[in-house]
Scaffold this motif. Structure first.
Motif: not given
Ligand SMILES: Nc1ncnc2c1ncn2[C@@H]1O[C@H](COP(=O)(O)OP(=O)(O)O)[C@@H](O)[C@H]1O
Ligand SMILES: [Mg+2]
Lengths: 226, 378
Positions: A157-178
């Motif tokens: 977010l540092i450059n204030e982008p219009e679009v945020v792209i996330a590839d498999e963002p929760t593959a490494n996270l448990d349910s509460s972190l998801t």
């Protein structure tokens, strides 16, 4: 509006191991919405993200961003568009080890020529929004998975982008972190950003704030849920 | 433009904070690098200083020295020759000199014993160089004893110890009065070691020298210019020898640098991939690595050069003294005047910093043209 028009992508084109990862996709993605790409492993989700995010060029077809055809631009311009319009959250986060959280967050801002002061102010603001205010000076190597992801989001977010792209963002996270991640996505949506992510996690593609789920198989779109 | 400057500042900032990682590796690199610069700079500074010192000393030396030759060997010259020299056109001053060597069996050292022509040493007194003072453990007011040519003892009271300024040549000096010189070494009145001649017009030195040889066929003339040239050649030769030896070290360093600095680890490649993905251009990545190389080599260069400066000008080049100064038994305590030659600094800079930077850029460039989407798949 992001518009894809007959997009195809081949790897190793012309060689014996030529492989068409994307085999013809027509698609319109409205800005300000949350879109999820879903599908089996190898179906081309990541490849499609790289084409939309100006990380790679399609072999055939066009990608348009806000009416501008970005598929044929030279590397330099692609880099500039990528830097200013897209923020990336990678599956493995890819934080730089051994440098501080703050230095990691400002990274995409350095080549913009914005003043260091301005960048660090913004980084601090982002970090406190993501409840990481006290981690700014810590070594990025020693963060937990959830913290590392929030740092990666701050960096996106540092450059204030219009679009945020996330590839498999929760593959490494448990349910509460998801759940926590989804809350952040909701906040991004609320401030008008476009979020585009891939996932085969039902917690994600069934989430309430997701506007649209696209299913992929063998490099094509299968169906579009409303 | 201001954007560009700001961008380079940002990249430099990041480079410096990321240099702090892999500290061991960078410090090791820095130490080897600085050691090489130190050795090269020491040799250069030292031999340069020695040449300067010799030139300063020789500047006071007579332009022409006339020696008498007997059967091809240097012999004593009669005082009467001085009058004949005075008559030659172009000669400004003629000074007969008395000097020689004295072997001190107790210390196995040679002194240069001479009768000064510009000051008179009172009978019974001696003025000694720093080397003699140290070897004999003598100071002003002490009495030294020496055996004459016939075996009898001579006693001298130290009147003065020569100052450090030109120790390289003055360390082994032993200055006494003419009468005692003759008595101690058995030299007849009217005989001299050689005759110093100064010339009115420096450009006529060679002409005057030829006239001297014509007028006094049994003499040989030695010109200051020739001595200077011989000195230069001698020290150049020794400096060259040292530099050749050091080339080996430099080569080893080149291999070390190539290996350490350019062999990018998988980790570094991944980082470069990330930077590209988040919007760094290939040139930004290269700029960062150039800043990194510049920071390391600049620090190493400054540290190495500073150490060399201290080594040569404060510790008298302790490591090289035996090689560069030769085989004198009484080592001069050599404190050359501090002097830095800009051209020399630039030469050294060019031959260390420049190759290092180039050696590091090529592999970086190869890594930096990685496709930006690569990071999505690692
Ligand atoms: N650089 C590449 N070279 C060759 N084949 C690739 C490359 N990148 C991806 N592929 C292939 O393209 C297909 C789609 O990959 P990807 O987009 O990563 O799928 P997904 O993200 O849906 O798992 C896979 O079969 C993969 O092996
Ligand atoms: Mg994928």
């Amino acid at each position: 509006m992001i518009v894809l028009d007959g997009v195809r992508k081949a790897f190793n084109q012309g060689k014996p191991n030529e492989f068409w990862a994307i085999r013809g996709i027509d698609l319109e993605i409205e800005l300000g919405r949350v879109t999820v790409l879903q599908g089996p492993s190898g179906s081309g989700k990541t490849t499609l993200l790289t084409l939309i995010g100006c990380l790679a060029r399609p072999t055939a077809g066009r990608v348009r961003l806000g009416g501008r055809d970005i598929s044929g631009l030279p590397e330099r311009f692609l880099t500039e568009i990528r830097r200013n319009s897209f923020g990336f959250v990678f599956q493995q986060f890819h934080l730089i080890k051994g440098v501080s959280v703050l230095d990691n967050v400002v990274l995409p801002g350095l080549p913009t020529g914005r003043r260091r002061r301005e960048l660090t102010d913004r980084a601090h603001a982002l970090l406190s929004r993501l409840t990481l205010a006290d981690k700014a000076a810590s070594n990025a190597e020693w963060l937990s998975g959830g913290e590392a992801q929030r740092v990666a989001i701050a960096r996106a977010l540092i450059n204030e982008p219009e679009v945020v792209i996330a590839d498999e963002p929760t593959a490494n996270l448990d349910s509460s972190l998801t759940e926590a991640f989804l809350a952040i996505v909701a906040a991004l949506k609320a401030e008008g950003r476009t979020v585009l992510m891939t996932s085969h996690d039902p917690l994600i593609y069934r989430a309430e704030m997701v506007d649209r789920v696209l299913s992929m198989r063998d490099g094509r779109l299968v169906s579009q849920a409303p | 433009m201001t954007d560009w400057v700001e961008k380079q500042r940002n990249i430099l900032d990041f480079t410096l904070s990321s240099l702090r990682r892999r500290k061991g590796r960078h410090l090791g690199m820095l130490a080897v690098y600085a050691a090489i610069v130190f050795l090269l700079a020491s040799v250069m500074l030292f031999s340069h200083a020695i040449k300067r010192e010799a030139a300063i000393v020789l500047a006071d030396a007579p332009e022409i020295v006339v020696q008498r030759m007997v059967a091809g060997r240097h012999d004593l010259i009669p005082g009467a020759y001085a009058d004949r020299l005075t008559g030659i056109r172009g000669v400004a001053a003629v000074t007969p000199r008395l000097w020689g060597y004295y072997y001190d069996a107790a210390l196995a050292a040679n002194y240069t014993i001479l009768v000064p022509t510009d000051q008179a040493v009172p009978a019974g007194s001696v003025v000694i160089g720093g080397g003699v003072a140290r070897a004999r453990g003598a100071g002003v007011g002490d009495t030294l004893s020496f055996r004459g040519y016939g075996g009898e003892q001579f006693f001298f009271t130290v009147a003065e110890v020569l100052p450090h300024a030109s120790e390289l040549v003055a360390a082994d000096l032993f200055l006494i009065a003419e009468t005692e010189y003759r008595a101690m070494l058995g030299i007849d009145d009217g005989a001299y070691t050689d005759i110093a001649v100064s010339v009115r017009n420096p450009r006529e030195v060679v002409t005057v020298a030829n006239k001297i040889i014509a007028a006094l066929p049994d003499t040989r003339v030695i010109l200051r210019e020739e001595i200077l040239r011989t000195y230069d050649a001698l020290f150049d030769w020794r400096e060259g020898l040292m530099l050749v030896l050091l080339t080996g070290a430099v080569l080893a360093f080149a291999i070390f640098a190539g290996d350490k600095a350019s062999g990018l680890s998988a980790e570094e490649r991944r980082e470069i991939g990330l930077l590209k993905a988040v919007g760094w251009e290939t040139t930004d990545v290269i700029a960062m690595k150039v800043w990194e190389g510049a920071a390391v080599s600049l620090a190493a260069f400054l540290a190495g050069y500073l150490l060399a400066y201290l080594h040569v000008f404060h510790f008298s080049g302790a490591l090289f003294e035996p090689v560069l100064k030769g085989w004198a038994v009484l080592y001069p305590e050599f404190r050359p005047a501090a002097f830095v030659d800009v051209f020399q600094v630039l030469t050294l800079f060019f031959f260390t910093v420049f190759p290092y930077t180039v050696a590091t850029i090529v592999p970086i460039w190869r890594a930096a043209i990685i496709d930006p989407d690569a990071i999505m798949r690692s």
